[in-house]
Scaffold this active site. Structure first.
Site, PDB file in Angstrom:
ATOM      1  N   GLU A 187       0.840  -1.207   0.000  1.00  0.00           N
ATOM      2  CA  GLU A 187       0.000   0.000   0.000  1.00  0.00           C
ATOM      3  C   GLU A 187       0.872   1.254   0.000  1.00  0.00           C
ATOM      4  O   GLU A 187       1.987   1.244   0.519  1.00  0.00           O
ATOM      5  CB  GLU A 187      -0.976  -0.018   1.187  1.00  0.00           C
ATOM      6  CG  GLU A 187      -0.330  -0.092   2.574  1.00  0.00           C
ATOM      7  CD  GLU A 187       0.172   1.230   3.086  1.00  0.00           C
ATOM      8  OE1 GLU A 187      -0.315   2.265   2.609  1.00  0.00           O
ATOM      9  OE2 GLU A 187       1.068   1.232   3.951  1.00  0.00           O
ATOM     10  N   GLU A 204      -1.020   8.850   5.631  1.00  0.00           N
ATOM     11  CA  GLU A 204      -1.920   9.261   6.701  1.00  0.00           C
ATOM     12  C   GLU A 204      -2.370  10.686   6.403  1.00  0.00           C
ATOM     13  O   GLU A 204      -1.591  11.494   5.895  1.00  0.00           O
ATOM     14  CB  GLU A 204      -1.216   9.213   8.061  1.00  0.00           C
ATOM     15  CG  GLU A 204      -0.954   7.793   8.504  1.00  0.00           C
ATOM     16  CD  GLU A 204      -0.453   7.707   9.936  1.00  0.00           C
ATOM     17  OE1 GLU A 204      -0.787   8.579  10.755  1.00  0.00           O
ATOM     18  OE2 GLU A 204       0.269   6.744  10.224  1.00  0.00           O
ATOM     19  N   ASN A 221       9.491   4.603  -0.100  1.00  0.00           N
ATOM     20  CA  ASN A 221       9.501   5.323   1.186  1.00  0.00           C
ATOM     21  C   ASN A 221      10.897   5.840   1.525  1.00  0.00           C
ATOM     22  O   ASN A 221      11.069   6.958   1.994  1.00  0.00           O
ATOM     23  CB  ASN A 221       9.004   4.405   2.309  1.00  0.00           C
ATOM     24  CG  ASN A 221       7.493   4.504   2.468  1.00  0.00           C
ATOM     25  OD1 ASN A 221       6.815   5.145   1.670  1.00  0.00           O
ATOM     26  ND2 ASN A 221       6.959   3.878   3.499  1.00  0.00           N
ATOM     27  N   GLY A 267       8.753  11.979  10.343  1.00  0.00           N
ATOM     28  CA  GLY A 267       8.315  11.101  11.439  1.00  0.00           C
ATOM     29  C   GLY A 267       7.237  10.162  10.953  1.00  0.00           C
ATOM     30  O   GLY A 267       7.170   9.845   9.769  1.00  0.00           O
ATOM     31  N   CYS A 297       5.946   5.176   9.328  1.00  0.00           N
ATOM     32  CA  CYS A 297       6.462   4.504   8.128  1.00  0.00           C
ATOM     33  C   CYS A 297       7.918   4.837   7.804  1.00  0.00           C
ATOM     34  O   CYS A 297       8.760   3.934   7.778  1.00  0.00           O
ATOM     35  CB  CYS A 297       5.578   4.858   6.942  1.00  0.00           C
ATOM     36  SG  CYS A 297       3.861   4.453   7.246  1.00  0.00           S
TER      37      CYS A 297
HETATM   38  C1  UGA Z   1       4.347   7.534   3.860  1.00  0.00           C
HETATM   39  C2  UGA Z   1       4.327   7.516   2.322  1.00  0.00           C
HETATM   40  O1  UGA Z   1       4.250   8.858   1.824  1.00  0.00           O
HETATM   41  C3  UGA Z   1       3.136   6.697   1.798  1.00  0.00           C
HETATM   42  O2  UGA Z   1       3.189   6.616   0.380  1.00  0.00           O
HETATM   43  C4  UGA Z   1       3.233   5.282   2.398  1.00  0.00           C
HETATM   44  O3  UGA Z   1       2.134   4.475   2.006  1.00  0.00           O
HETATM   45  C5  UGA Z   1       3.222   5.390   3.911  1.00  0.00           C
HETATM   46  O4  UGA Z   1       4.350   6.196   4.345  1.00  0.00           O
HETATM   47  C6  UGA Z   1       3.326   3.986   4.470  1.00  0.00           C
HETATM   48  O5  UGA Z   1       4.363   3.364   4.311  1.00  0.00           O
HETATM   49  O6  UGA Z   1       2.314   3.452   4.954  1.00  0.00           O
HETATM   50  P1  UGA Z   1       3.046   8.930   5.748  1.00  0.00           P
HETATM   51  O7  UGA Z   1       4.050   8.381   6.695  1.00  0.00           O
HETATM   52  O8  UGA Z   1       1.615   8.834   6.098  1.00  0.00           O
HETATM   53  O9  UGA Z   1       3.175   8.217   4.300  1.00  0.00           O
HETATM   54  O10 UGA Z   1       3.353  10.472   5.565  1.00  0.00           O
HETATM   55  P2  UGA Z   1       4.143  11.418   4.542  1.00  0.00           P
HETATM   56  O11 UGA Z   1       3.194  12.394   3.997  1.00  0.00           O
HETATM   57  O12 UGA Z   1       4.931  10.643   3.578  1.00  0.00           O
HETATM   58  O13 UGA Z   1       5.103  12.196   5.557  1.00  0.00           O
HETATM   59  C7  UGA Z   1       6.079  11.524   6.339  1.00  0.00           C
HETATM   60  C8  UGA Z   1       6.942  12.506   7.097  1.00  0.00           C
HETATM   61  O14 UGA Z   1       7.747  13.260   6.204  1.00  0.00           O
HETATM   62  C9  UGA Z   1       6.172  13.537   7.901  1.00  0.00           C
HETATM   63  O15 UGA Z   1       6.781  13.686   9.171  1.00  0.00           O
HETATM   64  C10 UGA Z   1       6.283  14.822   7.106  1.00  0.00           C
HETATM   65  O16 UGA Z   1       6.215  15.984   7.890  1.00  0.00           O
HETATM   66  C11 UGA Z   1       7.658  14.639   6.505  1.00  0.00           C
HETATM   67  N1  UGA Z   1       7.838  15.422   5.258  1.00  0.00           N
HETATM   68  C12 UGA Z   1       7.138  15.144   4.158  1.00  0.00           C
HETATM   69  C13 UGA Z   1       8.800  16.428   5.248  1.00  0.00           C
HETATM   70  O17 UGA Z   1       9.476  16.684   6.261  1.00  0.00           O
HETATM   71  N2  UGA Z   1       8.996  17.136   4.086  1.00  0.00           N
HETATM   72  C14 UGA Z   1       8.290  16.878   2.957  1.00  0.00           C
HETATM   73  O18 UGA Z   1       8.537  17.547   1.924  1.00  0.00           O
HETATM   74  C15 UGA Z   1       7.334  15.854   2.993  1.00  0.00           C
END
Ligand code: UGA
Length: 456
Positions: free
Chosen positions: A154, A158, A214, A263, A266
Site C-alpha cells: 500500500e 496518513e 519510502n 516522522g 512509516c
Molecule cells: C508515507 C508515504 O508517503 C506513503 O506513500 C506510504 O504508504 C506510507 O508512508 C506507508 O508506508 O504506509 P506517511 O508516513 O503517512 O506516508 O506520511 P508522509 O506524507 O509521507 O510524511 C512523512 C513525514 O515526512 C512527515 O513527518 C512529514 O512531515 C515529513 N515530510 C514530508 C517532510 O518533512 N517534508 C516533505 O517535503 C514531505
C-alpha cells in the site's frame, strides 16, 4: 468480489472501507477484542479525513463486516489480505511475527474449511523474501486447494489515505501467476487507468519497491533538511533553493519541504528496515544510513536554534502542532515530541496545542506537559513559540495577538509558514528553518552556538 482483510489498524481499516465502498464484500478481522468491539460500534480509534463517514456507510449497508477472528465461511473469499503491523524490532529489522502467526492460523483453518482456491496477499510493508517465506509455509501446510501468494503493497499517506486509495499513482501486484494478477485487476477495476497503471511484478520486486519508494522520499527530505542547515550558515534561502531545485523535472517539486525531520509510523521504520535488509545481504546502504543519520540530528539543530534565539534562557516554550504531520492525530516518531523531550530534559515547561492530537500527545506525556485547545492560550506567558506541524489552522495566526500573550517574543518556525517580515512586524525575534535568525530587539543575541549547546 469477497475479500478478507486481516488487521483493523490503519492500513487494514482504510483498505477495508475503501474496497467496501467500491462494492466488494469485505470482512475486516481485528483480533484485539476491545478494538474489534469499538469498530463494531462504529468507533474508529484514530482520526483520518473522510474515513468515519465512509465506514458508517459500508458498515450499515452490509458491505463491511467486522470480526475478531477468521471463521470457516470466510474461506468463500477470493482474496485474503494481510494488513497486520510489522513494527521495528530493536535491530531495526521489521518484526513479522504477527504476520506469520496470522498466516499459520489461516492455513490451519483453511486445511479444514477451504473449499476453493484463494489468494493470500501481503498489504503491510514486509521485508523482501516474506512472500517467498509464506509460499514455503503454504507448501508445508499440504492443503487440498491451492493457495496463491501475492504482494500488494500500500502507498497510502496518513491524512489523505482515502483520497490516495482512490487515486493511486500505481498499483503493484507481485505474483508468479498471471491468473492471480488478473484477479487483482478485477479487484481494483475502476481505479487503474493508463496513467495510473496496475503493474505485474515478482514478489521480491513488489516488496522492495515499497521500501524503495519510502526510503527515497525520506532521503529527499533528509537532503533538503541538511541543505536548510547550510542555508542558515551561508545566508541562502532554503524555500527558494528547494523551489529552484524542484523546477528541474528530473528532480520534481514534491518532498522538498524542509522540516524538523520526517516522522510517523512509516519512514523511520522503513528506512531502518531497508538498511537492515541491505546489511543482511552484505550491502552497506550508505545513502540510506546517511538519510537516517541526518534525520536523527535535525531536531538537535532546531533545539539549538531555539535556545540561541531566546536572549534569556526560556523557562516556558509553546509547541504548536504535535502530530507528525497535519490531518492526523498520530504522534508516533513526531519531531515535535523529540523536541518536547529535549525541552523537558532541560527543565523547561512545555505548553502545547494541536487541532487533533491533544489526546494522543497527552497519552505520551500525561500531565508533564500542558495542553490547550487554542494556540493563543498555549502561548500565554511563554518565552518562545515553536511551530512544529504545518496545520492549516496555523497558517493564518493572529501574530500580534499571540505576541501580546507571551512573556518573551520569540518565534521558531520549523515549517516555513511565516516570513521574517511578518514576524518582525508583529514584534517577534524569529528563527525560520533554513532562512536564518532575525532579532528585533537591540540586545545582541548569543552567537556562540557551542556555548549554548553546553549550557543546554
Ligand atoms: C508515507 C508515504 O508517503 C506513503 O506513500 C506510504 O504508504 C506510507 O508512508 C506507508 O508506508 O504506509 P506517511 O508516513 O503517512 O506516508 O506520511 P508522509 O506524507 O509521507 O510524511 C512523512 C513525514 O515526512 C512527515 O513527518 C512529514 O512531515 C515529513 N515530510 C514530508 C517532510 O518533512 N517534508 C516533505 O517535503 C514531505
Amino acid at each position: 468480489m469477497k475479500i478478507i482483510i486481516i488487521g483493523g489498524g490503519y492500513v487494514g481499516l482504510v483498505s477495508a472501507v475503501c474496497f467496501a465502498n467500491m462494492g466488494h464484500q469485505v470482512t475486516c478481522v481485528e483480533q484485539n477484542e476491545s478494538k474489534c468491539m469499538a469498530l463494531q460500534k462504529q468507533h474508529i480509534p484514530f482520526y483520518e479525513p473522510e474515513l468515519l463517514e465512509r465506514f458508517v456507510d459500508v458498515h450499515t449497508n452490509g458491505n463491511l463486516h467486522i470480526q475478531s477472528a477468521i471463521s470457516p465461511e470466510n474461506f468463500e473469499s477470493d482474496v485474503i489480505m494481510l494488513a497486520v503491523g510489522t513494527p521495528m524490532a530493536p535491530s531495526g529489522e521489521a518484526d513479522c511475527s504477527d504476520l506469520f502467526n496470522a498466516v499459520t492460523s489461516i492455513l490451519t483453518l483453511a486445511k479444514q474449511h477451504a473449499t476453493r482456491p484463494f489468494i493470500l496477499s501481503t498489504k503491510s510493508t514486509v521485508p523482501v523474501g516474506t512472500g517467498r517465506h509464506i509460499m514455503s509455509m503454504v507448501a508445508s501446510a499440504n492443503l487440498e486447494r491451492p493457495v496463491h501468494v501475492a504482494s500488494n503493497p500500500e502507498f497510502l499517506r496518513e491524512g489523505s489515505a482515502v483520497h490516495d486509495f482512490f487515486h493511486p499513482d500505481r498499483i503493484i501486484i507481485g505474483t508468479e501467476d498471471v491468473a492471480v494478477f488478473r484477479t487483482f485487476q478485477q479487484l481494483y477495476k475502476g481505479l487503474h487507468t493508463e496513467s495510473r497503471p496496475i503493474v505485474h511484478a515478482t514478489l521480491e520486486t513488489a516488496e522492495l519497491s515499497k521500501y524503495a519508494a519510502n526510503t527515497f522520499l525520506a532521503t529527499k527530505i533528509s537532503f533538503i533538511n541538511e541543505l536548510a542547515l547550510l542555508c542558515d550558515k551561508v545566508g541562502a534561502d532554503i524555500k527558494q533553493t528547494a523551489k529552484l531545485m524542484g523546477m528541474d523535472g528530473r528532480i520534481g517539486k514534491y518532498f522538498l519541504n524542509p522540516s524538523p525531520g520526517y516522522g510517523g509510523s512509516c519512514f523511520p521504520k522503513d528506512t531502518h528496515a531497508l538498511q537492515f535488509i541491505g546489511a543482511s545481504n552484505g550491502i552497506n546502504l550508505k545513502v540510506v544510513s546517511g538519510a537516517i543519520h541526518a534525520n536523527n540530528h535535525q531536531i538537535d539543530h532546531c533545539f539549538l536554534q531555539l535556545m540561541a534565539l531566546c536572549l534569556v534562557p526560556p523557562t516556558t516554550v509553546t509547541i504548536l502542532g504535535t502530530a507528525f504531520k497535519p490531518n492526523t492525530d498520530d504522534v508516533r516518531e513526531s519531531a515535535a515530541l523529540k523536541l518536547i523531550d529535549r525541552l523537558l530534559a532541560a527543565n523547561i515547561r512545555v505548553q502545547f496545542s494541536d487541532p487533533k492530537a491533544i489526546q494522543t500527545t497527552k497519552a505520551v506525556y500525561g500531565d508533564r506537559i500542558h495542553a490547550h485547545e487554542s494556540p493563543y492560550d498555549a502561548a500565554k506567558n511563554s518565552d518562545a513559540i515553536v511551530l512544529a506541524t504545518e496545520w492549516n489552522d496555523y497558517r493564518h495566526l493572529d501574530l500580534t495577538r499571540l505576541h501580546a500573550k507571551m512573556k518573551s517574543p520569540n518565534f521558531v518556525d520549523l515549517r516555513l509558514i511565516y516570513s521574517h517580515e511578518e514576524l518582525s512586524i508583529a514584534g517577534f525575534n524569529a528563527y525560520i528553518l533554513g532562512k536564518g535568525m532575525h532579532h528585533n530587539t537591540t540586545i545582541s543575541p548569543p552567537t556562540d552556538i557551542e556555548t549554548i549547546q553546553q549550557s543546554a
